[in-house]
Design a protein around this motif. Structure first.
Motif, short mmCIF file in Angstrom:
data_model
loop_
_atom_site.label_atom_id
_atom_site.label_comp_id
_atom_site.label_asym_id
_atom_site.label_seq_id
_atom_site.Cartn_x
_atom_site.Cartn_y
_atom_site.Cartn_z
N ALA B 312 -6.54 33.92 -33.65
CA ALA B 312 -6.27 34.14 -32.23
C ALA B 312 -4.97 34.93 -32.05
O ALA B 312 -4.08 34.91 -32.89
CB ALA B 312 -6.16 32.79 -31.51
N ALA B 313 -4.89 35.63 -30.91
CA ALA B 313 -3.69 36.38 -30.58
C ALA B 313 -2.59 35.43 -30.11
O ALA B 313 -2.86 34.35 -29.56
CB ALA B 313 -4.00 37.39 -29.49
N PHE B 314 -1.34 35.84 -30.31
CA PHE B 314 -0.19 35.09 -29.81
C PHE B 314 0.05 35.46 -28.34
O PHE B 314 0.01 36.65 -27.99
CB PHE B 314 1.08 35.48 -30.58
CG PHE B 314 1.13 35.02 -32.01
CD1 PHE B 314 1.52 33.73 -32.31
CD2 PHE B 314 0.81 35.87 -33.05
CE1 PHE B 314 1.61 33.29 -33.63
CE2 PHE B 314 0.89 35.45 -34.38
CZ PHE B 314 1.28 34.15 -34.66
N GLY B 315 0.33 34.49 -27.50
CA GLY B 315 0.79 34.83 -26.16
C GLY B 315 0.15 34.04 -25.04
O GLY B 315 -0.94 33.48 -25.20
N MET B 316 0.85 33.99 -23.92
CA MET B 316 0.44 33.21 -22.76
C MET B 316 0.77 34.00 -21.49
O MET B 316 1.78 34.69 -21.46
CB MET B 316 1.25 31.91 -22.70
CG MET B 316 1.15 31.07 -23.94
SD MET B 316 2.39 29.76 -23.95
CE MET B 316 1.68 28.68 -25.20
N VAL B 317 -0.05 33.84 -20.47
CA VAL B 317 0.33 34.45 -19.19
C VAL B 317 1.40 33.56 -18.53
O VAL B 317 1.50 32.38 -18.85
CB VAL B 317 -0.87 34.63 -18.24
CG1 VAL B 317 -1.89 35.57 -18.85
CG2 VAL B 317 -1.49 33.30 -17.88
N GLY B 318 2.18 34.14 -17.63
CA GLY B 318 3.28 33.33 -17.09
C GLY B 318 3.77 33.69 -15.70
O GLY B 318 4.51 32.93 -15.08
N LEU B 319 3.35 34.85 -15.19
CA LEU B 319 3.96 35.33 -13.94
C LEU B 319 3.74 34.41 -12.76
O LEU B 319 4.58 34.31 -11.87
CB LEU B 319 3.42 36.73 -13.60
CG LEU B 319 3.94 37.87 -14.50
CD1 LEU B 319 3.09 39.13 -14.28
CD2 LEU B 319 5.40 38.16 -14.20
N GLU B 320 2.61 33.70 -12.73
CA GLU B 320 2.30 32.91 -11.54
C GLU B 320 2.72 31.44 -11.65
O GLU B 320 2.50 30.66 -10.73
CB GLU B 320 0.80 33.05 -11.22
CG GLU B 320 0.50 34.48 -10.80
CD GLU B 320 -0.97 34.78 -10.55
OE1 GLU B 320 -1.60 34.04 -9.77
OE2 GLU B 320 -1.47 35.76 -11.13
N ASN B 321 3.31 31.08 -12.80
CA ASN B 321 3.80 29.71 -12.95
C ASN B 321 5.32 29.63 -13.02
O ASN B 321 5.88 28.54 -12.90
CB ASN B 321 3.35 29.08 -14.28
CG ASN B 321 1.87 29.18 -14.51
OD1 ASN B 321 1.09 29.07 -13.58
ND2 ASN B 321 1.49 29.37 -15.76
N ALA B 322 5.95 30.75 -13.31
CA ALA B 322 7.36 30.70 -13.73
C ALA B 322 8.25 30.04 -12.68
O ALA B 322 9.09 29.19 -13.00
CB ALA B 322 7.86 32.11 -14.03
N ALA B 323 8.06 30.41 -11.40
CA ALA B 323 8.93 29.84 -10.37
C ALA B 323 8.72 28.33 -10.27
O ALA B 323 9.68 27.57 -10.07
CB ALA B 323 8.65 30.52 -9.03
N SER B 324 7.48 27.91 -10.42
CA SER B 324 7.21 26.47 -10.37
C SER B 324 7.87 25.73 -11.52
O SER B 324 8.41 24.63 -11.35
CB SER B 324 5.70 26.22 -10.40
OG SER B 324 5.10 26.68 -9.20
N VAL B 325 7.83 26.34 -12.70
CA VAL B 325 8.47 25.70 -13.85
C VAL B 325 9.98 25.66 -13.65
O VAL B 325 10.63 24.64 -13.92
CB VAL B 325 8.10 26.44 -15.16
CG1 VAL B 325 8.92 25.92 -16.33
CG2 VAL B 325 6.61 26.29 -15.44
N ALA B 326 10.54 26.75 -13.15
CA ALA B 326 11.98 26.77 -12.90
C ALA B 326 12.36 25.71 -11.87
O ALA B 326 13.38 25.03 -12.00
CB ALA B 326 12.42 28.16 -12.43
N GLN B 327 11.51 25.54 -10.87
CA GLN B 327 11.77 24.50 -9.87
C GLN B 327 11.71 23.10 -10.50
O GLN B 327 12.56 22.24 -10.23
CB GLN B 327 10.75 24.60 -8.72
CG GLN B 327 11.01 23.58 -7.62
CD GLN B 327 9.98 23.62 -6.50
OE1 GLN B 327 9.30 24.63 -6.31
NE2 GLN B 327 9.86 22.53 -5.76
N GLU B 328 10.72 22.92 -11.34
CA GLU B 328 10.58 21.62 -12.01
C GLU B 328 11.83 21.31 -12.84
O GLU B 328 12.38 20.22 -12.79
CB GLU B 328 9.34 21.65 -12.91
CG GLU B 328 9.08 20.38 -13.71
CD GLU B 328 8.54 19.24 -12.85
OE1 GLU B 328 7.86 19.53 -11.85
OE2 GLU B 328 8.83 18.08 -13.18
#
Lengths: 307, 421
Positions: B312-328
């Motif tokens: 499998a390829a390395f990597g994850m999408v992240g643009l639409e979660n990042a702010a939520s994770v930063a808030q958490e």
């Protein structure tokens, strides 16, 4: 229980239930007509991405004795060789009616992926994935130890596993299952092949075989050395044999009550001497015989319940 | 004219905002009627210093347009696109193509130039030509690959210092990570997967910091993942090194235990580390040792993730979660506040990336805004605006929702809907 991809999926009772069933089924295997109708009409596919004679044949006999139809697919003769994905191959086999897929694969985790990624509904049995696990081997080893010491669980027994632990799926499954059944596990081998981190799975580590054997273990389990790996990664065969072979000196020092096991195929003269392999304390052929009973028990447990 | 009513600022102040053309005309009490934004926080538009768009070359995974839509959905108004497209962004032509190709979109896409030609690590790419091009590249990175040759790294740092640029390093010692599949340690041993040792990251960071100190050059450490790396960066900052560091949303919140599933959605480089590392990374983000959150948004098509872990390829999408994770990590945990959130998501990445425009929320500033409902909780779905679905947070509940995104006075996302493409 629908799949068996790791010993972690079994709790102690589930493991003992499989072993008890295997003991019962062993009596069938001793009969002249060694056949039960349990899985009549069901198809078991042996999907082997790696060469293996004994494990494949053992599963084949086990399924046949339960009256299942058995198809063997190996990577040399199927579309696997044409680069079909694991997912597509498994879905194709399921579409062809496979109730269970027995899979051996060079990549760690392949069996668990088949069981859990939602690609197929068939039961998945791990017949060895990379250097991860080989759960039916551990179960047949436990069955053998139970017979040898006439016990139900393995409490109070000590087992030393010797060799290239780091690349061994047999070792991993055994460490997990032996712990579940109460045995004490010792591991021994060249330092670079017995990672310290492995002790976290429940094992005491030795860097000297004689030191490990001095504890008078009940079972000495010798692992197969993969010669192709030896050349590139560790010592010469001579040096390995000198330090890690169950040779006649170590054999003679071993208590009368100890037993010798090996998952096979053996490299006589490398990890195990001919004397040790043929010693009355050796249970190696019994392991092979028990392999059929254990695999029947696993197939029975996974497939018979829903019929 | 856009009038936003009843907003809350990061400071807690309640205001209205008037936007005239592409700039903020008023922050305070507007006499005009407008869009009721009660319950929404007005934050400067987010800036991602680490996005992989897959165009040109791998359009089945992401295009400039789909990546831009995903970014707008996540509250971003500026993203920096990594150089590992095909062809590689290692020439003035390539970076100008991206700048031109994205110029009509309601988001700023800044090309990152490759450090070495073809990311091959053999010879320097045309750094000066990229810097002097119409794309005015200032950030250079071989991300995905490490500039492991010390002499090349030295040259690259020296050269970028000339024009006020920086090197963003993917810190991975190549010889120590041959065939690596996951974090090295007891779990890798148990799972039978080749380990990626923490030392392989830390040694490169240490070396690069020494070079940056010696050359007085600017270094940015991409996706730092280990507790040891945090210590090194902290030490470097105390020594006065011109070094900044980023952490990804996934390394903040996820850990190696997820690899037990062998689900390749959790396969990423650098790998998910121990829970203890994630905790230290969060603390370092709060205390400023780590400067920013960057997504390392790495879309991959289904077939590259629906296969054996090792293939499998390395990597994850992240643009639409990042702010939520930063808030958490910053807010829900009680560890920090929205001012810090703005720093790690917007002002500091803009500064590191040498964005010229003033992005602070002030009269006269560019109207780049993310309007967030912090009270909303949402369950993450794999289906997003990205073309790819390799989202490791799928099924998890995270706080916060970006309701509107405004880029230069235009809604790129409005009432939860992306407005372009």
């Amino acid at each position: 229980m629908r799949h068996l991809t790791s010993i972690r999926e079994l709790d102690r009772d589930a493991a003992l239930a499989i072993l008890d069933l295997a003991d019962e089924l062993a009596q069938v295997n001793a009969r002249e007509v060694k056949k039960l109708p349990t899985l009549r009409g069901k198809t078991v596919v042996n999907l082997f991405y790696e060469n293996s004679t004994r494990t494949r044949v053992s599963f084949e006999i086990a399924a046949t004795r339960l009256s299942a139809d058995v198809i063997n697919i190996s990577s040399e003769v199927s579309s696997v060789a044409k680069g079909e994905s694991l997912k597509d191959t498994a879905q194709t086999l399921e579409a062809l009616g496979a109730a269970a897929i027995v899979v051996r694969h060079p990549n760690s985790g392949a069996a668990k992926q088949l069981a859990e990624m939602g690609w197929v509904q068939s039961s998945i049995i791990n017949a060895g994935d990379g250097s991860h696990e080989h759960p039916t081997q551990a179960l047949l080893d436990a069955m053998t130890i139970r017979q040898l010491f006439s016990t139900t669980d393995l409490a109070g027994l000590s087992v030393v596993i010797v060799g290239d632990l780091s690349h061994s799926r047999v070792a991993r499954s055994n460490i997990l299952l032996l712990n579940k059944l109460g045995a004490e596990v010792l591991i021994a081998g060249p330092a670079e092949l017995v990672p310290e981190e492995m002790t976290a799975m429940g094992a005491k580590r030795f860097e000297d075989l004689d030191e490990a054997l001095a504890s008078r273990p009940d079972v000495v389990m010798m692992l197969r050395v993969q010669k192709e790996r030896m050349a590139s990664e560790f010592a010469s065969e001579r040096e390995y044999a000198k330090n890690w072979q169950l040779d006649s000196r170590r054999l003679n020092a071993l208590p009368e009550s100890s037993r010798i096991m090996h998952p096979g195929p053996m490299n006589r003269g490398l990890e195990i001497s001919a004397e040790a392999a043929d010693d009355p304390r050796s249970a190696i052929l019994r392991q092979v015989t028990n392999g059929v009973s254990v695999r029947m028990a696993v197939l029975h447990t996974l497939l018979a319940a829903d019929s | 004219m856009i009038v936003l009513k009843n907003l809350e600022l990061a400071s807690g102040e309640r205001v209205d905002i008037e936007i005239d053309g592409d700039t903020i005309a008023l922050i305070g009490n507007s006499k005009l009627s407008g869009i009721d934004c009660s319950g929404l926080l007005a934050l400067p538009g987010f800036v991602d210093l680490h996005t992989h768009l897959r165009e040109p070359g791998f359009e089945e995974s992401e295009t400039v347009l789909s990546g831009a839509r995903s970014a707008a959905a996540g509250g971003y108004t500026t993203i920096f696109a990594m150089a590992n497209s095909y062809p590689v962004a290692d020439s003035a032509e390539a970076v100008e193509w991206l700048a031109r190709h994205s110029s009509s979109l309601p988001i700023e896409i800044r090309p990152i130039g490759a450090v070495t030609k073809g990311l091959a690590g053999d010879e320097l790419a045309e750094l000066r030509a990229m810097a002097n091009s119409a794309a005015e590249v200032r950030v250079f990175s071989d991300d995905g690959m490490c500039v492991s040759d010390e002499q090349l790294m030295r040259q690259a740092l020296t050269l970028t210092r000339e024009f006020g640029g920086l090197i963003a390093q993917h810190s991975q010692h190549p010889e120590q990570t041959v065939g690596s599949q996951m974090n090295a340690g007891a779990l890798a041993i148990e799972l039978g997967l080749v380990g990626w040792p923490a030392a392989a990251e830390e040694q490169i960071i240490k070396r690069d910091i020494e070079l940056a100190l010696e050359l007085d050059a600017q270094l940015h450490v991409c996706h730092l993942t280990t507790a040891g790396a945090v210590d090194i960066v902290r030490w470097a900052k105390a020594k006065g090194a011109r070094v900044t560091a980023e952490v990804t949303p996934h390394h903040l919140m996820l850990d190696e235990e997820l690899v037990r599933s062998y689900d390749p959605v959790f396969k990423v480089n650098p790998p998910l580390r121990r829970a203890e590392d994630a905790r230290v990374l969060s603390e370092a983000l709060v205390d400023g040792t780590i400067d920013i959150v960057a997504t390392d948004h790495a879309p991959h098509s289904q077939e590259k993730k629906e296969c054996e872990w090792q293939n499998a390829a390395f990597g994850m999408v992240g643009l639409e979660n990042a702010a939520s994770v930063a808030q958490e990590v910053l807010i829900e945990s009680g560890a920090s506040d929205w001012n810090r959130f703005v720093e790690v998501m917007s002002s500091k990445p803009a500064e590191i990336g040498k964005l010229n425009a003033d992005l602070s929320l002030a009269v006269g500033s560019l109207a780049n805004l993310a309007l967030v409902d912090p009270s909303e909780r949402r369950t993450i779905t794999p289906q997003t605006h990205s073309k790819s679905r390799n989202n490791p947070f799928r099924g998890r509940e995270l706080p916060g929702k970006v309701v509107h995104t405004i880029y230069r006075g235009t809604f790129s996302k409005r009432d939860g809907e992306v407005q372009f493409g």
